[in-house]
Design a protein around this motif. Structure first.
Motif, PDB file in Angstrom:
ATOM      1  N   GLU A 187       0.827  -1.201   0.000  1.00 20.92           N
ATOM      2  CA  GLU A 187       0.000   0.000   0.000  1.00 20.92           C
ATOM      3  C   GLU A 187       0.862   1.252   0.000  1.00 20.92           C
ATOM      4  O   GLU A 187       0.565   2.227  -0.696  1.00 20.92           O
ATOM      5  CB  GLU A 187      -0.932  -0.012   1.216  1.00 20.92           C
ATOM      6  CG  GLU A 187      -1.981  -1.119   1.165  1.00 20.92           C
ATOM      7  CD  GLU A 187      -2.936  -1.045   2.336  1.00 20.92           C
ATOM      8  OE1 GLU A 187      -2.803  -0.102   3.159  1.00 20.92           O
ATOM      9  OE2 GLU A 187      -3.805  -1.917   2.442  1.00 20.92           O
ATOM     10  N   ARG A 335      -0.007   3.605 -14.436  1.00 21.60           N
ATOM     11  CA  ARG A 335      -0.814   4.354 -13.479  1.00 21.60           C
ATOM     12  C   ARG A 335      -1.410   3.423 -12.423  1.00 21.60           C
ATOM     13  O   ARG A 335      -1.785   2.305 -12.706  1.00 21.60           O
ATOM     14  CB  ARG A 335      -1.913   5.115 -14.238  1.00 21.60           C
ATOM     15  CG  ARG A 335      -1.373   6.296 -15.029  1.00 21.60           C
ATOM     16  CD  ARG A 335      -2.307   6.760 -16.134  1.00 21.60           C
ATOM     17  NE  ARG A 335      -2.373   5.780 -17.222  1.00 21.60           N
ATOM     18  CZ  ARG A 335      -2.968   6.009 -18.390  1.00 21.60           C
ATOM     19  NH1 ARG A 335      -3.567   7.171 -18.616  1.00 21.60           N
ATOM     20  NH2 ARG A 335      -2.982   5.080 -19.335  1.00 21.60           N
ATOM     21  N   GLY A 336      -1.471   3.946 -11.198  1.00 19.48           N
ATOM     22  CA  GLY A 336      -1.879   3.144 -10.050  1.00 19.48           C
ATOM     23  C   GLY A 336      -0.712   2.818  -9.134  1.00 19.48           C
ATOM     24  O   GLY A 336      -0.913   2.264  -8.052  1.00 19.48           O
ATOM     25  N   GLY A 415      -3.067  -1.436 -13.340  1.00 21.38           N
ATOM     26  CA  GLY A 415      -3.830  -0.301 -12.851  1.00 21.38           C
ATOM     27  C   GLY A 415      -4.978   0.006 -13.805  1.00 21.38           C
ATOM     28  O   GLY A 415      -4.847  -0.157 -15.026  1.00 21.38           O
ATOM     29  N   GLY A 417      -8.369   2.943 -14.448  1.00 19.84           N
ATOM     30  CA  GLY A 417      -8.851   4.239 -13.995  1.00 19.84           C
ATOM     31  C   GLY A 417      -9.521   5.036 -15.073  1.00 19.84           C
ATOM     32  O   GLY A 417      -9.856   4.525 -16.152  1.00 19.84           O
ATOM     33  N   VAL A 436      -7.188   9.467 -12.456  1.00 20.00           N
ATOM     34  CA  VAL A 436      -7.297   8.779 -11.174  1.00 20.00           C
ATOM     35  C   VAL A 436      -7.194   7.296 -11.467  1.00 20.00           C
ATOM     36  O   VAL A 436      -7.952   6.759 -12.288  1.00 20.00           O
ATOM     37  CB  VAL A 436      -8.618   9.091 -10.458  1.00 20.00           C
ATOM     38  CG1 VAL A 436      -8.718   8.292  -9.163  1.00 20.00           C
ATOM     39  CG2 VAL A 436      -8.733  10.582 -10.164  1.00 20.00           C
ATOM     40  N   ALA A 437      -6.225   6.613 -10.834  1.00 18.70           N
ATOM     41  CA  ALA A 437      -5.967   5.211 -11.135  1.00 18.70           C
ATOM     42  C   ALA A 437      -6.030   4.369  -9.871  1.00 18.70           C
ATOM     43  O   ALA A 437      -5.638   4.817  -8.787  1.00 18.70           O
ATOM     44  CB  ALA A 437      -4.601   5.048 -11.799  1.00 18.70           C
ATOM     45  N   TYR A 438      -6.510   3.144 -10.033  1.00 21.30           N
ATOM     46  CA  TYR A 438      -6.601   2.180  -8.937  1.00 21.30           C
ATOM     47  C   TYR A 438      -5.593   1.067  -9.193  1.00 21.30           C
ATOM     48  O   TYR A 438      -5.632   0.403 -10.243  1.00 21.30           O
ATOM     49  CB  TYR A 438      -8.019   1.606  -8.868  1.00 21.30           C
ATOM     50  CG  TYR A 438      -8.199   0.464  -7.901  1.00 21.30           C
ATOM     51  CD1 TYR A 438      -8.229   0.695  -6.530  1.00 21.30           C
ATOM     52  CD2 TYR A 438      -8.344  -0.845  -8.360  1.00 21.30           C
ATOM     53  CE1 TYR A 438      -8.408  -0.346  -5.628  1.00 21.30           C
ATOM     54  CE2 TYR A 438      -8.518  -1.897  -7.472  1.00 21.30           C
ATOM     55  CZ  TYR A 438      -8.550  -1.642  -6.108  1.00 21.30           C
ATOM     56  OH  TYR A 438      -8.723  -2.683  -5.225  1.00 21.30           O
ATOM     57  N   GLU A 444      -4.718   0.592  -3.867  1.00 21.83           N
ATOM     58  CA  GLU A 444      -4.572   2.015  -3.605  1.00 21.83           C
ATOM     59  C   GLU A 444      -5.011   2.841  -4.813  1.00 21.83           C
ATOM     60  O   GLU A 444      -4.801   2.452  -5.969  1.00 21.83           O
ATOM     61  CB  GLU A 444      -3.112   2.354  -3.296  1.00 21.83           C
ATOM     62  CG  GLU A 444      -2.637   1.878  -1.941  1.00 21.83           C
ATOM     63  CD  GLU A 444      -3.306   2.628  -0.804  1.00 21.83           C
ATOM     64  OE1 GLU A 444      -3.144   3.866  -0.731  1.00 21.83           O
ATOM     65  OE2 GLU A 444      -3.995   1.982   0.000  1.00 21.83           O
ATOM     66  N   PHE A 445      -5.634   4.005  -4.537  1.00 22.91           N
ATOM     67  CA  PHE A 445      -5.950   4.981  -5.575  1.00 22.91           C
ATOM     68  C   PHE A 445      -4.826   6.018  -5.631  1.00 22.91           C
ATOM     69  O   PHE A 445      -4.339   6.479  -4.600  1.00 22.91           O
ATOM     70  CB  PHE A 445      -7.279   5.688  -5.267  1.00 22.91           C
ATOM     71  CG  PHE A 445      -8.489   4.846  -5.561  1.00 22.91           C
ATOM     72  CD1 PHE A 445      -9.049   4.826  -6.832  1.00 22.91           C
ATOM     73  CD2 PHE A 445      -9.068   4.067  -4.564  1.00 22.91           C
ATOM     74  CE1 PHE A 445     -10.168   4.049  -7.100  1.00 22.91           C
ATOM     75  CE2 PHE A 445     -10.185   3.292  -4.815  1.00 22.91           C
ATOM     76  CZ  PHE A 445     -10.736   3.281  -6.092  1.00 22.91           C
ATOM     77  N   ARG A 446      -4.447   6.401  -6.834  1.00 25.50           N
ATOM     78  CA  ARG A 446      -3.415   7.423  -7.006  1.00 25.50           C
ATOM     79  C   ARG A 446      -3.867   8.426  -8.063  1.00 25.50           C
ATOM     80  O   ARG A 446      -4.594   8.086  -8.997  1.00 25.50           O
ATOM     81  CB  ARG A 446      -2.074   6.794  -7.381  1.00 25.50           C
ATOM     82  CG  ARG A 446      -1.608   5.781  -6.349  1.00 25.50           C
ATOM     83  CD  ARG A 446      -0.147   5.424  -6.505  1.00 25.50           C
ATOM     84  NE  ARG A 446       0.216   4.318  -5.625  1.00 25.50           N
ATOM     85  CZ  ARG A 446       0.499   4.425  -4.345  1.00 25.50           C
ATOM     86  NH1 ARG A 446       0.485   5.621  -3.761  1.00 25.50           N
ATOM     87  NH2 ARG A 446       0.821   3.362  -3.619  1.00 25.50           N
ATOM     88  N   PHE A 447      -3.391   9.660  -7.899  1.00 23.47           N
ATOM     89  CA  PHE A 447      -3.828  10.794  -8.703  1.00 23.47           C
ATOM     90  C   PHE A 447      -2.662  11.298  -9.548  1.00 23.47           C
ATOM     91  O   PHE A 447      -1.531  11.379  -9.066  1.00 23.47           O
ATOM     92  CB  PHE A 447      -4.322  11.901  -7.759  1.00 23.47           C
ATOM     93  CG  PHE A 447      -4.700  13.183  -8.440  1.00 23.47           C
ATOM     94  CD1 PHE A 447      -5.932  13.341  -9.028  1.00 23.47           C
ATOM     95  CD2 PHE A 447      -3.807  14.242  -8.453  1.00 23.47           C
ATOM     96  CE1 PHE A 447      -6.272  14.526  -9.643  1.00 23.47           C
ATOM     97  CE2 PHE A 447      -4.140  15.442  -9.066  1.00 23.47           C
ATOM     98  CZ  PHE A 447      -5.374  15.584  -9.671  1.00 23.47           C
TER      99      PHE A 447
END
Length: 456
Positions: A187, A335-336, A415, A417, A436-438, A444-447
């Motif tokens: 995480e 991404r993610g 990832g 999103g 926005v990616a998971y 975890e979500f990341r921007f």
């Protein structure tokens, strides 16, 4: 298989796929008596005509006129393009190229916002130097991961021929390289070693396009690289790259492939398949000895008018790659996950993006995107003492204690999103993107935010 064999096989395949000489369009054939250019305020008429690839004496069909219009749109120089004809006699016509220039230069801020890489800078770019489609850009950026100065020049119309392309670039860069604990399920991945790399580089590339689809290029790069001692605040303090006098890293990269892509305003159409081989050795004036092979696939499909499915796949492998030339994944490339979270000498990746229109306010278009990124990263071979050395015995890569080679140590990450893209039709301005990616592995979500051009 050697690099030379790979290049010969790729060239033979592309030659077989190239269009046959003498293939004809369907539709009435008309002879061009005159080509007239209307509308441009900055672009030289001869540049407009060169990109259309229509000249006096040519035989054209309606299909060829449509292709000429698409070629002009794909240059990115014009916000409006119309190709028409007027009769000048039986089966003879005057071709009228009616174009409207975009604003060709911009001074804009640049931003990078993602997990472990935050910063920004300023960019100046001219997309139509001297009215002849030459491109110049210079930028300065400061971010937590990569900071530096960049200058570049691109001539996509060398000697007035769209078939020839020349690019020159230079860069000063200070790079903070973080290495993380292996595995994609964490995480909050822990940094176990942090190394500062400073470099200065110049590069030049010459390319040629045949039959409007077969592209070949050669690129020569010269870099001076200097490493600092790892941060004493992290778990691993053994050097990832030997400190001492700066080293010269030069390489020669050869590429051949099919490329029919065209960016038609906000939609990308066409396919790109290319093979590449890069070598660094004393024979090209380098202090390093390594090789890198690559296969790249990119494909844009127009669906339902302005909808766009964009696919990208890549296979890359290196032999004896030093620390600063290793393959990476993470951040905007996967991404993610964190910026460059995963490292190795072998990488497989695939990305699918579906772009669709939302709404338009005058010349500003808002488009949505859904995406999935998948990547596999591994080490094929790690020395028993976990240190890769050059011919002089200097360490060019010290591996982490937990690094494993082969499929047992491989990382497979995905990832998914969604995001937003802004496209300005009448200004030569890079896209502004928000994603926005998971991370499927970590949960975890990341921007991610990228605005303007990232000098790296």
């Amino acid at each position: 298989m050697s690099g030379r064999a790979v290049m010969w096989c790729a060239a033979l395949l592309l030659a077989l796929l190239a269009p046959r000489a003498g293939a004809q369009d369907t539709g009435p054939v008309q002879v061009v008596d005159e080509v007239v250019v209307h509308g441009p305020e900055k672009t030289k008429p001869e540049t407009v005509q060169a990109y259309s690839r229509i000249g006096v004496g040519d035989s054209v069909t309606p299909e060829e006129l449509t292709r000429a219009e698409r070629r002009l749109v794909a240059t990115g120089l014009f916000q409006e393009v119309h190709v028409n004809t007027e009769p000048t006699g039986p089966d003879h016509v005057r071709v009228i190229l009616d174009v409207q220039d975009k604003a060709s230069w911009v001074v804009a801020p640049t931003f990078a916002l993602s997990s472990s890489n935050i910063g920004g800078g300023v960019l100046y770019a001219e997309n139509n130097l001297w009215g002849r489609s030459k491109k110049f850009a210079t930028a300065a950026q400061v971010s937590t991961a990569e900071s530096g100065l960049y200058v570049g020049y691109l001539d996509p119309n060398l000697f007035g021929l769209p078939q020839l392309r020349l690019s020159l670039e230079g860069q000063l860069k200070s790079d903070r390289v973080d290495e993380y604990q292996p595995g994609a399920s964490q995480e909050n991945p822990e940094v176990v070693r942090r190394t500062r790399l400073n470099s200065a580089s110049i590069a030049g590339e010459f390319g040629v396009m045949l039959f409007e689809r077969v592209r070949a290029a050669a690129k020569y790069r010269l870099m001076l690289i200097d490493a600092k001692a790892p941060s004493p605040d992290e778990e691993v303090t053994e050097e990832a790259f030997s400190t001492g006098p700066s080293q010269r890293d030069t390489s020669l990269r050869l590429m051949v492939g099919i490329d029919t892509r065209q960016n038609l305003h906000a939609v990308m159409e066409g396919i790109n398949i290319e093979a590449s081989y890069e070598v660094s050795s004393p024979g090209v004036w380098s202090d390093f000895t390594y090789r890198r092979f690559g296969l790249l696939y990119r494909h844009g499909l127009r669906l339902l008018g302005e909808h766009n499915l964009v696919l990208r796949g890549e296979a890359a492998a290196g032999v004896n790659l030093p620390f600063h030339q290793e393959l990476t994944m993470g951040g905007n490339s996967l991404r993610g996950f964190l910026h460059r979270q995963f490292r190795g000498d072998t990488r497989l990746s695939f990305t699918a993006e579906y772009h669709f229109p939302l709404f338009t306010v005058r010349s500003l278009s808002f488009r949505g995107v859904g995406f999935t990124d998948t990547g596999l990263m591994l080490w094929r071979n790690i020395p028993e003492d976990r240190q890769l050395r050059d011919v002089n015995g200097r360490v060019v890569r010290g591996y982490l204690p937990d690094s494993k080679e082969g499929l047992d140590g491989a990382t497979l990450a995905q990832g998914v999103g969604a995001g937003l893209r802004l496209y300005l039709r009448n200004v030569v301005l890079p896209l502004v993107g928000v994603d926005v990616a998971y991370g499927v592995n970590s949960g975890e979500f990341r921007f991610y935010l990228v605005a303007g051009v990232n000098p790296s």
